[in-house]
Design a protein around this motif. Structure first.
Motif, PDB file in Angstrom:
ATOM      1  N   PRO A  89       0.851  -1.198   0.000  1.00  0.00           N
ATOM      2  CA  PRO A  89       0.000   0.000   0.000  1.00  0.00           C
ATOM      3  C   PRO A  89       0.886   1.247   0.000  1.00  0.00           C
ATOM      4  O   PRO A  89       1.986   1.248   0.553  1.00  0.00           O
ATOM      5  CB  PRO A  89      -0.785  -0.124   1.310  1.00  0.00           C
ATOM      6  CG  PRO A  89      -0.738  -1.576   1.662  1.00  0.00           C
ATOM      7  CD  PRO A  89       0.580  -2.065   1.165  1.00  0.00           C
ATOM      8  N   GLY A  90       0.422   2.303  -0.624  1.00  0.00           N
ATOM      9  CA  GLY A  90       1.232   3.519  -0.704  1.00  0.00           C
ATOM     10  C   GLY A  90       2.303   3.369  -1.760  1.00  0.00           C
ATOM     11  O   GLY A  90       2.049   2.854  -2.856  1.00  0.00           O
ATOM     12  N   LEU A  91       3.499   3.780  -1.428  1.00  0.00           N
ATOM     13  CA  LEU A  91       4.604   3.690  -2.380  1.00  0.00           C
ATOM     14  C   LEU A  91       4.954   2.235  -2.677  1.00  0.00           C
ATOM     15  O   LEU A  91       5.077   1.426  -1.764  1.00  0.00           O
ATOM     16  CB  LEU A  91       5.850   4.386  -1.825  1.00  0.00           C
ATOM     17  CG  LEU A  91       5.816   5.908  -1.654  1.00  0.00           C
ATOM     18  CD1 LEU A  91       7.110   6.390  -1.005  1.00  0.00           C
ATOM     19  CD2 LEU A  91       5.602   6.607  -2.987  1.00  0.00           C
ATOM     20  N   SER A  92       5.136   1.921  -3.942  1.00  0.00           N
ATOM     21  CA  SER A  92       5.620   0.584  -4.303  1.00  0.00           C
ATOM     22  C   SER A  92       7.122   0.517  -4.032  1.00  0.00           C
ATOM     23  O   SER A  92       7.760   1.533  -3.732  1.00  0.00           O
ATOM     24  CB  SER A  92       5.363   0.314  -5.789  1.00  0.00           C
ATOM     25  OG  SER A  92       6.203   1.139  -6.590  1.00  0.00           O
ATOM     26  N   GLY A  93       7.681  -0.681  -4.164  1.00  0.00           N
ATOM     27  CA  GLY A  93       9.110  -0.822  -3.956  1.00  0.00           C
ATOM     28  C   GLY A  93       9.923   0.031  -4.904  1.00  0.00           C
ATOM     29  O   GLY A  93      10.879   0.697  -4.501  1.00  0.00           O
ATOM     30  N   VAL A  94       9.549   0.026  -6.187  1.00  0.00           N
ATOM     31  CA  VAL A  94      10.279   0.824  -7.181  1.00  0.00           C
ATOM     32  C   VAL A  94      10.125   2.309  -6.901  1.00  0.00           C
ATOM     33  O   VAL A  94      11.078   3.084  -7.046  1.00  0.00           O
ATOM     34  CB  VAL A  94       9.804   0.481  -8.605  1.00  0.00           C
ATOM     35  CG1 VAL A  94      10.322   1.501  -9.613  1.00  0.00           C
ATOM     36  CG2 VAL A  94      10.277  -0.911  -9.009  1.00  0.00           C
ATOM     37  N   GLN A  95       8.944   2.739  -6.486  1.00  0.00           N
ATOM     38  CA  GLN A  95       8.737   4.152  -6.154  1.00  0.00           C
ATOM     39  C   GLN A  95       9.578   4.552  -4.943  1.00  0.00           C
ATOM     40  O   GLN A  95      10.127   5.657  -4.902  1.00  0.00           O
ATOM     41  CB  GLN A  95       7.257   4.413  -5.885  1.00  0.00           C
ATOM     42  CG  GLN A  95       6.403   4.366  -7.138  1.00  0.00           C
ATOM     43  CD  GLN A  95       4.909   4.429  -6.820  1.00  0.00           C
ATOM     44  OE1 GLN A  95       4.451   3.950  -5.779  1.00  0.00           O
ATOM     45  NE2 GLN A  95       4.147   5.016  -7.736  1.00  0.00           N
ATOM     46  N   ALA A  96       9.692   3.649  -3.971  1.00  0.00           N
ATOM     47  CA  ALA A  96      10.539   3.921  -2.803  1.00  0.00           C
ATOM     48  C   ALA A  96      11.999   4.005  -3.218  1.00  0.00           C
ATOM     49  O   ALA A  96      12.759   4.856  -2.730  1.00  0.00           O
ATOM     50  CB  ALA A  96      10.341   2.831  -1.749  1.00  0.00           C
ATOM     51  N   GLN A  97      12.407   3.117  -4.112  1.00  0.00           N
ATOM     52  CA  GLN A  97      13.772   3.138  -4.632  1.00  0.00           C
ATOM     53  C   GLN A  97      14.066   4.478  -5.308  1.00  0.00           C
ATOM     54  O   GLN A  97      15.125   5.079  -5.099  1.00  0.00           O
ATOM     55  CB  GLN A  97      13.954   1.987  -5.621  1.00  0.00           C
ATOM     56  CG  GLN A  97      15.330   1.887  -6.248  1.00  0.00           C
ATOM     57  CD  GLN A  97      15.361   0.848  -7.366  1.00  0.00           C
ATOM     58  OE1 GLN A  97      14.372   0.691  -8.089  1.00  0.00           O
ATOM     59  NE2 GLN A  97      16.463   0.147  -7.490  1.00  0.00           N
ATOM     60  N   GLN A  98      13.118   4.965  -6.105  1.00  0.00           N
ATOM     61  CA  GLN A  98      13.279   6.247  -6.787  1.00  0.00           C
ATOM     62  C   GLN A  98      13.360   7.388  -5.783  1.00  0.00           C
ATOM     63  O   GLN A  98      14.165   8.313  -5.930  1.00  0.00           O
ATOM     64  CB  GLN A  98      12.122   6.477  -7.744  1.00  0.00           C
ATOM     65  CG  GLN A  98      12.220   7.785  -8.525  1.00  0.00           C
ATOM     66  CD  GLN A  98      11.063   7.957  -9.498  1.00  0.00           C
ATOM     67  OE1 GLN A  98      10.229   7.079  -9.653  1.00  0.00           O
ATOM     68  NE2 GLN A  98      11.023   9.103 -10.160  1.00  0.00           N
TER      69      GLN A  98
END
Length: 204
Positions: free
Chosen positions: A59-68
């Motif tokens: 939920p919220g930020l995906s793993g890739v979005q968190a990585q970015q």
């Protein structure tokens, strides 16, 4: 050789957090767990060497979005993804973003340890490189203008005679400037000076 370091475990599944967190602690790592990426960004202290072990879909930020977002805020902690199911494009995006590894659930302990240790080794090396370059830059600022001129010519591999010809300074005086540069950097040779300044990126 087992790497010592910290694991940020980010997964929305409490069972995964409990099992992996307990396993990693038993293996000798320090571990902090987070239920999603937003909580991680809000609570996690920036430690090193460390690795972000993160689920791809949350939920919220995906793993890739968190990585970015890590990149955007200038945080260079390496990332290892864990995922129960992922599309090929997600894996491609993760690896393009610099992920150390992508583990598909269920993975075994050996795969987990290998990925975590690789990431910790990378982070430790980057930390050492940052410390070395910060020190080299600080030492460079202590050089006089003439010593800086000689410093760059030393790094280009020139001997005292050649430096004297290019700077219009007597070779004996160049020798003194070279000795001063070596002393300030705590080195005894041109090779050691080159090693200390590798990657510094200074320009005359």
């Amino acid at each position: 050789m087992r790497q010592q370091g910290h694991v940020y475990l980010v997964d929305d599944d409490p069972d995964v957090r409990f099992y992996l967190g307990d396993l990693l602690r038993q293996l000798g790592y320090s571990v902090a767990t987070y239920e999603d990426a937003d909580v991680f960004f809000h609570q996690a202290m920036d430690l090193s060497p460390a690795v972000v072990l993160i689920d791809m879909r949350m939920p919220g930020l995906s793993g890739v979005q968190a990585q970015q977002r890590l990149r955007e805020i200038g945080r260079h902690t390496p990332v290892v993804f864990i995922s129960g199911e992922s599309q090929p494009q997600e894996i491609i995006d993760a690896m393009k973003g610099g992920a150390v590894d992508f583990l598909i659930k269920p993975f075994n302990r050996e795969q987990l340890v290998a990925a975590v240790d690789q990431a910790l080794a990378h982070d430790a090396a980057e930390r050492d490189r940052f410390v070395r370059l910060t020190r080299a830059n600080r030492l460079f600022q202590t050089l006089t203008e003439r010593e800086k001129e000689v410093f760059f010519l030393i790094l280009q591999g020139h001997g005292n005679m050649a430096i004297g010809e290019q700077t219009g300074v007597q070779a004996g005086t160049v020798k003194k400037h070279r000795a001063a540069v070596y002393e300030k950097f705590g080195v005894a040779s041109t090779a050691e000076l080159m090693d200390a300044c590798q990657g510094l990126g200074l320009r005359p």
